[in-house]
Design a protein around this motif. Structure first.
Motif, short mmCIF file in Angstrom:
data_model
loop_
_atom_site.label_atom_id
_atom_site.label_comp_id
_atom_site.label_asym_id
_atom_site.label_seq_id
_atom_site.Cartn_x
_atom_site.Cartn_y
_atom_site.Cartn_z
N ASN A 54 0.85 -1.20 0.00
CA ASN A 54 0.00 0.00 0.00
C ASN A 54 0.88 1.25 0.00
N GLY A 55 0.25 2.40 -0.06
CA GLY A 55 1.01 3.65 -0.17
C GLY A 55 1.72 4.03 1.12
N THR A 56 1.18 3.60 2.25
CA THR A 56 1.82 3.93 3.53
C THR A 56 3.13 3.16 3.69
N TYR A 81 -2.16 13.99 3.81
CA TYR A 81 -2.79 12.85 4.46
C TYR A 81 -1.82 12.36 5.53
N ALA A 83 -0.62 9.70 6.58
CA ALA A 83 0.38 8.65 6.31
C ALA A 83 1.78 9.23 6.11
N ASP A 152 5.97 12.09 -2.24
CA ASP A 152 4.77 11.33 -1.92
C ASP A 152 3.77 11.64 -3.04
N ALA A 154 1.16 9.82 -3.99
CA ALA A 154 -0.04 8.97 -3.83
C ALA A 154 -1.26 9.52 -4.56
N GLU A 155 -1.28 10.85 -4.73
CA GLU A 155 -2.48 11.49 -5.32
C GLU A 155 -2.20 12.04 -6.72
N SER A 176 0.31 5.35 -4.19
CA SER A 176 -0.73 4.51 -3.60
C SER A 176 -1.71 4.09 -4.68
N LYS A 181 -8.03 6.31 -5.22
CA LYS A 181 -7.01 7.03 -5.99
C LYS A 181 -7.33 6.96 -7.49
C1 LIG Z 1 -3.53 7.84 0.11
C2 LIG Z 1 -2.30 8.52 0.55
C3 LIG Z 1 -1.27 7.83 1.20
C4 LIG Z 1 -1.38 6.43 1.70
O1 LIG Z 1 -1.74 5.47 0.81
P1 LIG Z 1 -2.44 4.11 1.30
O2 LIG Z 1 -2.36 3.26 0.09
O3 LIG Z 1 -3.83 4.46 1.71
O4 LIG Z 1 -1.64 3.56 2.43
C5 LIG Z 1 -0.10 8.52 1.48
N1 LIG Z 1 0.04 9.81 1.18
C6 LIG Z 1 -0.94 10.52 0.60
C7 LIG Z 1 -0.70 11.96 0.29
C8 LIG Z 1 -2.15 9.90 0.29
O5 LIG Z 1 -3.14 10.63 -0.27
#
Ligand SMILES: *Cc1c(COP(=O)(O)O)cnc(C)c1O
Length: 372
Positions: A54-56, A81, A83, A152, A154-155, A176, A181
């Protein structure tokens, strides 16, 4: 209720998962994993990609790979977020909260220098709500102070900064593939980078510290942060339709923009000239004086009328696990506070129809008229 996010699984997702099951490759190796890592690296214009759970854990693995130690300080944006900050804490390191800038809404390069101390080891730049951070400015400060940089992302899958792909602009980038997403595999994550030594170290840490040449010999205390081939099957089906998914989401953004133009107190997300935005969740901010209602009042009104929505993330220094830490820092984070108090995310998913968008925008206009 119109939800905020719905995954688009209308391509080969089901077929590929069935293929993985029929072939019995359901665990942490298989052709979909190999294919996903190859194709996602190509999409990000990097030499390497590692798939993770996962993204975390992608963020945690990036920091471990860069050898973050207890007591190290890592500069993170206050608006993100949670994380991002949590991954720093997993290493025993200390997140230092830096305000975001009013244009990109990402970690403010002008605020970085004053946050650097002899204990600072690196910077995590979050491409917030799909908008790339000002990476040239951030990398310049990092190299002047001998710091690493992690994106990061993820978005912000496949976003661009000055024509270069997000994920290729730092030492290591993390992604992520969570259900809300732009591209999803349910849960899922990835790292992208160019450095071969970092790749080898990240691979080892992802898999219990296993020696690459000797099974059951472990060089360090590692983790099980692997992605499964089942998950990668879904991810492959998403990546092969990236252009279609992004194009529909861009249309949705344009339809929102058109229908919200002229409503007093509704402000659009700024886009910097060097940015190609990733159409993640549609963002707006509300000026309560001009609009005649607060963000929370609008959010409630939309929900009462069948439209789900999300407030922006709370600023990290207002989050319970970080209150105490933030109180020890020189907390002056007006931009993060302002955005987190006034920002709203509207439903954004490929299955959202233009009629539904018009309904949502009409509700937003009606609430303004009721107040004014
Ligand atoms: C969603 C997100 C994460 C974490 O991703 P997960 O897959 O939910 O663990 C980390 N950083 C940002 C900025 C996010 O939006």
């Amino acid at each position: 209720m119109i939800p905020v996010a719905v995954p688009d699984l209308s391509g080969n997702e089901e077929r590929y998962v069935v293929e993985a099951i029929k072939g019995t490759w359901i665990s942490s190796s298989g052709t979909f994993l190999d294919r996903f890592e190859k194709e996602f690296a190509t999409a990000c214009q990097t030499d390497h990609c590692l798939a993770v759970a996962n993204g975390t854990v992608a963020l945690h693995l990036a920091l471990l790979t860069l050898d973050v130690q207890p007591g190290d300080e890592v500069l993170v944006p206050a608006l993100t977020y949670i994380a991002t900050a949590n991954a720093v804490r997993y290493c025993g390191a200390i997140p230092i909260f830096v305000d975001v800038d009013p244009g990109a809404w990402c970690i403010d390069p002008e605020k970085l220098a004053e946050a650097i101390t002899p204990r600072t080891k690196g910077i995590i730049a979050v491409h917030l709500y799909g908008h790339p951070a000002d990476m040239d400015a951030i990398n310049q400060i990092a190299s002047a102070h001998d710091l690493w940089v992690v994106e990061d992302a993820a978005e912000a899958h496949m976003g661009e900064y000055k024509g270069r792909k997000v994920g290729s602009l730092s030492d290591i980038a993390s992604f992520s593939f969570f259900g809300n997403k732009v591209f999803t595999s349910g849960e899922g994550g990835a790292l992208t980078f160019n450095d071969d030594a970092l790749l080898e170290r990240a691979k080892m840490l992802r898999s219990q510290g296993n020696d690459p040449h000797q099974r059951y010999v472990h060089r360090v205390v590692g983790y099980n942060y692997r992605m499964t081939n089942l998950t990668a099957a879904v991810a492959c089906a998403q990546i092969e339709r990236a252009d279609t998914i992004l194009a529909r989401r861009r249309e949705i953004f344009e339809t929102y923009d058109r229908n919200l133009t002229g409503i007093p107190g509704i402000k659009f997300r700024p886009v910097m000239p060097w940015a190609r935005l990733t159409p993640w969740l549609y963002c707006l901010t509300i000026d309560p004086e001009q609009y005649g209602a607060t963000r929370d009042q609008l959010a409630d009104y939309l929900r009462e009328n069948g439209v789900d929505n999300r407030p922006f993330f709370p600023s990290m220094h207002q989050q319970p696990p970080y209150l105490e830490l933030a109180a020890t820092q020189n907390v002056h984070l007006p931009q993060s506070e302002h955005l987190s108090a006034t920002g709203l995310n509207l439903p954004t998913f490929t299955g959202l129809s233009d009629t539904q968008i018009e309904t949502i925008c009409n509700l937003i206009a009606d609430r303004a008229r009721a107040a004014n």
